[in-house]
Design a protein around this motif. Structure first.
Motif, mmCIF file in Angstrom:
data_model
loop_
_atom_site.group_PDB
_atom_site.id
_atom_site.type_symbol
_atom_site.label_atom_id
_atom_site.label_comp_id
_atom_site.label_asym_id
_atom_site.label_seq_id
_atom_site.Cartn_x
_atom_site.Cartn_y
_atom_site.Cartn_z
ATOM 1 N N SER A 100 34.219 9.382 131.083
ATOM 2 C CA SER A 100 33.043 8.512 131.115
ATOM 3 C C SER A 100 31.782 9.304 131.374
ATOM 4 O O SER A 100 30.689 8.851 131.059
ATOM 5 N N SER A 101 31.919 10.490 131.983
ATOM 6 C CA SER A 101 30.748 11.306 132.288
ATOM 7 C C SER A 101 31.075 12.774 132.069
ATOM 8 O O SER A 101 32.165 13.237 132.407
ATOM 9 N N VAL A 102 30.129 13.493 131.486
ATOM 10 C CA VAL A 102 30.300 14.917 131.194
ATOM 11 C C VAL A 102 29.034 15.650 131.619
ATOM 12 O O VAL A 102 27.920 15.207 131.314
ATOM 13 N N LEU A 103 29.204 16.774 132.309
ATOM 14 C CA LEU A 103 28.102 17.679 132.623
ATOM 15 C C LEU A 103 28.222 18.891 131.708
ATOM 16 O O LEU A 103 29.267 19.546 131.671
ATOM 17 N N VAL A 104 27.178 19.171 130.938
ATOM 18 C CA VAL A 104 27.160 20.302 130.007
ATOM 19 C C VAL A 104 26.197 21.349 130.547
ATOM 20 O O VAL A 104 24.987 21.126 130.615
ATOM 21 N N LEU A 105 26.736 22.487 130.962
ATOM 22 C CA LEU A 105 25.953 23.591 131.500
ATOM 23 C C LEU A 105 25.772 24.671 130.448
ATOM 24 O O LEU A 105 26.594 24.822 129.544
ATOM 25 N N GLY A 106 24.704 25.457 130.578
ATOM 26 C CA GLY A 106 24.483 26.568 129.663
ATOM 27 C C GLY A 106 23.143 27.215 129.932
ATOM 28 O O GLY A 106 22.265 26.618 130.562
ATOM 29 N N GLY A 107 22.984 28.431 129.447
ATOM 30 C CA GLY A 107 21.724 29.132 129.605
ATOM 31 C C GLY A 107 20.711 28.715 128.559
ATOM 32 O O GLY A 107 20.951 27.814 127.743
ATOM 33 N N ILE A 108 19.578 29.378 128.547
ATOM 34 C CA ILE A 108 18.528 29.103 127.566
ATOM 35 C C ILE A 108 19.035 29.469 126.174
ATOM 36 O O ILE A 108 19.616 30.534 125.972
ATOM 37 N N ARG A 109 18.838 28.567 125.198
ATOM 38 C CA ARG A 109 19.245 28.782 123.816
ATOM 39 C C ARG A 109 20.750 29.037 123.697
ATOM 40 O O ARG A 109 21.191 29.763 122.812
ATOM 41 N N SER A 110 21.520 28.443 124.566
ATOM 42 C CA SER A 110 22.966 28.636 124.518
ATOM 43 C C SER A 110 23.653 27.660 123.576
ATOM 44 O O SER A 110 24.828 27.833 123.248
ATOM 45 N N GLY A 111 22.943 26.630 123.143
ATOM 46 C CA GLY A 111 23.545 25.599 122.304
ATOM 47 C C GLY A 111 24.057 24.417 123.106
ATOM 48 O O GLY A 111 24.762 23.568 122.559
ATOM 49 N N LYS A 112 23.672 24.322 124.380
ATOM 50 C CA LYS A 112 24.189 23.249 125.236
ATOM 51 C C LYS A 112 23.711 21.882 124.773
ATOM 52 O O LYS A 112 24.476 20.907 124.798
ATOM 53 N N SER A 113 22.444 21.780 124.348
ATOM 54 C CA SER A 113 21.932 20.477 123.918
ATOM 55 C C SER A 113 22.616 20.009 122.640
ATOM 56 O O SER A 113 22.990 18.833 122.511
ATOM 57 N N ALA A 114 22.795 20.929 121.682
ATOM 58 C CA ALA A 114 23.466 20.557 120.433
ATOM 59 C C ALA A 114 24.903 20.125 120.700
ATOM 60 O O ALA A 114 25.409 19.173 120.091
ATOM 61 N N PHE A 115 25.576 20.812 121.630
ATOM 62 C CA PHE A 115 26.951 20.432 121.955
ATOM 63 C C PHE A 115 26.983 19.051 122.609
ATOM 64 O O PHE A 115 27.841 18.219 122.289
ATOM 65 N N ALA A 116 26.048 18.807 123.513
ATOM 66 C CA ALA A 116 25.993 17.500 124.164
ATOM 67 C C ALA A 116 25.723 16.396 123.147
ATOM 68 O O ALA A 116 26.315 15.307 123.215
ATOM 69 N N GLU A 117 24.827 16.653 122.204
ATOM 70 C CA GLU A 117 24.538 15.657 121.174
ATOM 71 C C GLU A 117 25.767 15.376 120.323
ATOM 72 O O GLU A 117 26.002 14.240 119.896
ATOM 73 N N ALA A 118 26.566 16.421 120.060
ATOM 74 C CA ALA A 118 27.787 16.218 119.277
ATOM 75 C C ALA A 118 28.790 15.337 120.018
ATOM 76 O O ALA A 118 29.549 14.594 119.399
ATOM 77 N N LEU A 119 28.806 15.423 121.361
ATOM 78 C CA LEU A 119 29.737 14.608 122.131
ATOM 79 C C LEU A 119 29.466 13.116 121.977
ATOM 80 O O LEU A 119 30.387 12.301 122.064
ATOM 81 N N VAL A 120 28.204 12.747 121.746
ATOM 82 C CA VAL A 120 27.849 11.326 121.655
ATOM 83 C C VAL A 120 27.510 10.923 120.225
ATOM 84 O O VAL A 120 27.012 9.825 119.998
ATOM 85 N N ALA A 121 27.790 11.808 119.254
ATOM 86 C CA ALA A 121 27.377 11.539 117.874
ATOM 87 C C ALA A 121 28.039 10.296 117.305
ATOM 88 O O ALA A 121 27.481 9.630 116.427
ATOM 89 N N SER A 122 29.249 9.965 117.771
ATOM 90 C CA SER A 122 29.954 8.815 117.213
ATOM 91 C C SER A 122 29.583 7.498 117.888
ATOM 92 O O SER A 122 30.079 6.443 117.480
ATOM 93 N N ALA A 123 28.728 7.529 118.895
ATOM 94 C CA ALA A 123 28.333 6.295 119.589
ATOM 95 C C ALA A 123 27.437 5.448 118.686
ATOM 96 O O ALA A 123 26.605 5.990 117.942
ATOM 97 N N PRO A 124 27.600 4.119 118.716
ATOM 98 C CA PRO A 124 26.748 3.259 117.870
ATOM 99 C C PRO A 124 25.265 3.460 118.139
ATOM 100 O O PRO A 124 24.451 3.442 117.227
#
Length: 603
Positions: free
Chosen positions: A7-31
């Motif tokens: 139900s909840s995920v914390l995505v950690l990463g450094g600057i320009r690590s791709g953390k935001s893109a990965f987080a967006e992919a986790l919720v891509a299938s949400a309506p």
């Protein structure tokens, strides 16, 4: 906790690590997703505004945005008010901590505020993904303000890690799960990835239409394949962590990345090779790309290349002004080894696989594919890439000759990036070099009506393919994903390749790093879509020979640059001793010679 384990995920990463893109992919299938932006200020900083706008372009239009700004307490309020069917993406916790430490919010019990946030995440009824910078791996900041920020963010990260069901750490676009459970669909842990006994879900059974498309794609064979010597073969069996062929294609897929060190090493080596001039100019981008995808600082030119030529038809206004018989003629010419594409392929030592797919519906009237057909198309594209790897092909080129593909690609790019369709839809060129502006307006109307129809629909990757993309774009997307899984670079140069790259990125963020834009041509759609993908054209030739043909025309030049970079030795003047690998940075340091005689008098 939801049915698939989190139900909840914390995505950690450094600057320009791709953390935001990965987080967006986790919720891509949400309506729909409520995107919570925490950044504050920066109105007078153009570079910072550019970063924010880049994030905004990546968000589907179905997402809504909430801004916490200078009020850190608002984030906990949003979490408390969220409903069970909501999905929240908080990006990122660093902005929230910066606002928390703002003098305007002091005096404040920062620890209590962090604790309250962690409890709000723990008790939130909605799905929550929180993105946060990991600053603990850097040096201790030299200023009191910097140390306060690092300490507060570290405390917040620990509190959120304890509160969240899952914790991921993203490095160079590659996620590693630090906290996870066993056997949960959609999230693959390191342990699961190494367990060869893990069961793989069986492929679903599809209806007659799906079976017909499967047969059509499976029957595609290379037209007049070329032969190569065994010495040129690439042994892919020894590649690290091979991706199983029967991997489930879904959002959040974990695919390989090119080597992060080989590209820069190849660039550095080029400064020392024995070139007669000053270098290879912009072609260095192709060398760096080849080095990364081959994991070596001395890449070799691509020996065998396969063109996947997609021949699909889109019904309705998307195909206004197009001649289906002309499309079929070009596909038949390619199969027979005739026509412009086949001649360029012969010059570039490439073969062509013509991939015919069933027609897709009119986008303005309703979904162009059903969900089962989308899954089958993605799987067939995936299999095409694996077949190319099995045949020893070193690279793929995406080509297209169908009707209505430009409009379908425009709709997909608009849905995934927020681009204005009318600004990027290619004009309709008819035989004789004449533009049919009436047909272009009908295509604009079709895309406009389709975008209006799906304004309240989910914007996940598979949803976009089903509503707007069609069979050819779905198979092309599967091919991009499969190529990344097989560590094969993909050359794109047109609307279908760019649209497929964007959808593939939403399924696996790593896939875009295997794409090379040889030449952007003259289409604004290609340029804007490539910009969102982070692709810079290697060349600026302005080619407009047709999708796939542009890359074939540029391929010999790219090969020449890669060959020079990989085969030429170090310049003799940079050798410490004959036969060595060249001076190191320490060896090359300038040493002032001893003076020969008295120097100038000093006063």
């Amino acid at each position: 906790m939801s049915a698939d384990g989190w139900s909840s995920v914390l995505v950690l990463g450094g600057i320009r690590s791709g953390k935001s893109a990965f987080a967006e992919a986790l919720v891509a299938s949400a309506p729909s997703v409520r995107y919570v932006a925490t950044a504050v200020g920066g109105e007078d900083d153009p570079e910072w505004r550019g970063r924010i706008e880049a994030h905004q372009r990546r968000r589907p239009q179905s997402w809504t945005t909430e801004e916490t700004g200078a009020d850190p307490a608002r984030l906990a309020t949003l979490l408390a008010e969220a409903k069970p069917d909501d999905t929240l993406l908080v990006d990122d916790l660093g902005g929230w901590v910066a606002a928390l430490l703002d003098p305007a919010n002091q005096p404040n019990d920062d620890v209590a505020t962090v604790t309250a946030l962690a409890e709000a995440v723990r008790s939130c009824a909605a799905r929550v993904v929180v993105v946060s910078p990991e600053v603990g791996l850097s040096l201790v900041p030299a200023t009191p303000v910097g140390r306060a920020f690092a300490d507060a963010l570290g405390t917040a990260n620990q509190a959120l890690a304890d509160a969240c069901d899952r914790v991921a750490f993203v490095v160079a676009g590659r996620p590693t799960w630090l906290k996870t459970g066993a056997a949960e669909p959609g999230i693959v842990t390191d342990v699961q990835a190494e367990d060869s006994t893990a069961e793989v879900p069986a492929a679903p059974q599809h209806d007659a239409m799906t079976a017909a498309m499967t047969a059509a794609v499976a029957s595609a064979t290379p037209a007049k394949p070329l032969t190569f010597g065994e010495a040129d073969r690439t042994d892919r069996a020894d590649a690290d962590a091979p991706i199983p062929r029967d991997t489930v294609i879904e959002a959040g897929m974990d695919l390989p990345l090119p080597d992060g060190d080989a590209g820069p090493d190849a660039r550095d080596r080029l400064e020392r090779v024995d070139l007669p001039g000053a270098g290879i100019g912009v072609l260095i981008e192709a060398v760096e790309f080849a080095a990364g995808t081959q994991a070596t600082a001395t890449p070799r030119p691509w020996g065998r290349v396969r063109v996947l030529l997609f021949d699909g038809r889109h019904d309705g206004g998307a195909a206004a002004g197009a001649d289906p018989q002309d499309s079929e003629r070009r596909a038949a010419e390619a199969e027979a080894g005739e026509g412009a594409l086949a001649r360029l392929a012969a010059t570039a030592d490439a073969d062509i696989a013509v991939v015919r797919v069933p027609a897709s519906g009119a986008m303005e009237d309703g979904p162009v594919l059903d969900a089962a057909t989308v899954d089958a198309a993605l799987r067939q594209g995936w299999e095409l890439a694996f077949a190319a790897a099995d045949d020893g092909r070193d690279a793929l080129i995406i080509g297209a000759c169908g009707t209505g593909t430009d409009a379908a690609a425009t709709a997909v790019v608009a849905a995934t990036t927020g681009t204005e369709p009318v600004a990027v839809l290619p004009r309709v060129l008819v035989p004789g070099g004449r533009y049919d502006d009436e047909a272009w307006m009908r295509r604009c109307a079709a895309v406009r009506d389709a975008m209006h129809r799906v304004r309240q629909e989910p914007r996940g990757a598979k949803d976009v393919l089903a509503q707007l993309g069609g069979a050819d774009l779905a198979v092309a997307t599967g091919a991009v994903l499969g190529a990344a899984a097989c560590r094969i670079p993909v050359l794109v140069d047109g609307p279908v390749g760019i649209a497929a790259g964007l959808v593939a990125r939403d399924l696996s963020s790593q896939s875009r790093h295997w794409l090379l834009l040889a030449d952007a041509g003259r289409q604004e759609l290609v340029r804007q879509g490539a910009d969102v993908l982070g692709l810079t054209p290697v060349l600026e030739l302005g080619l407009d020979l047709g999708e796939g043909a542009n890359s074939l025309a540029a391929l010999p030049l790219l090969r020449s640059a890669i060959a020079l970079a990989g085969l030429l030795p170090v310049h003799p003047a940079l050798l410490a001793t004959p036969g060595d690998g060249g001076l190191s940075d320490d060896d090359a340091e300038f040493i002032e010679p001893e003076p020969d005689g008295p120097g100038p008098a000093s006063v």
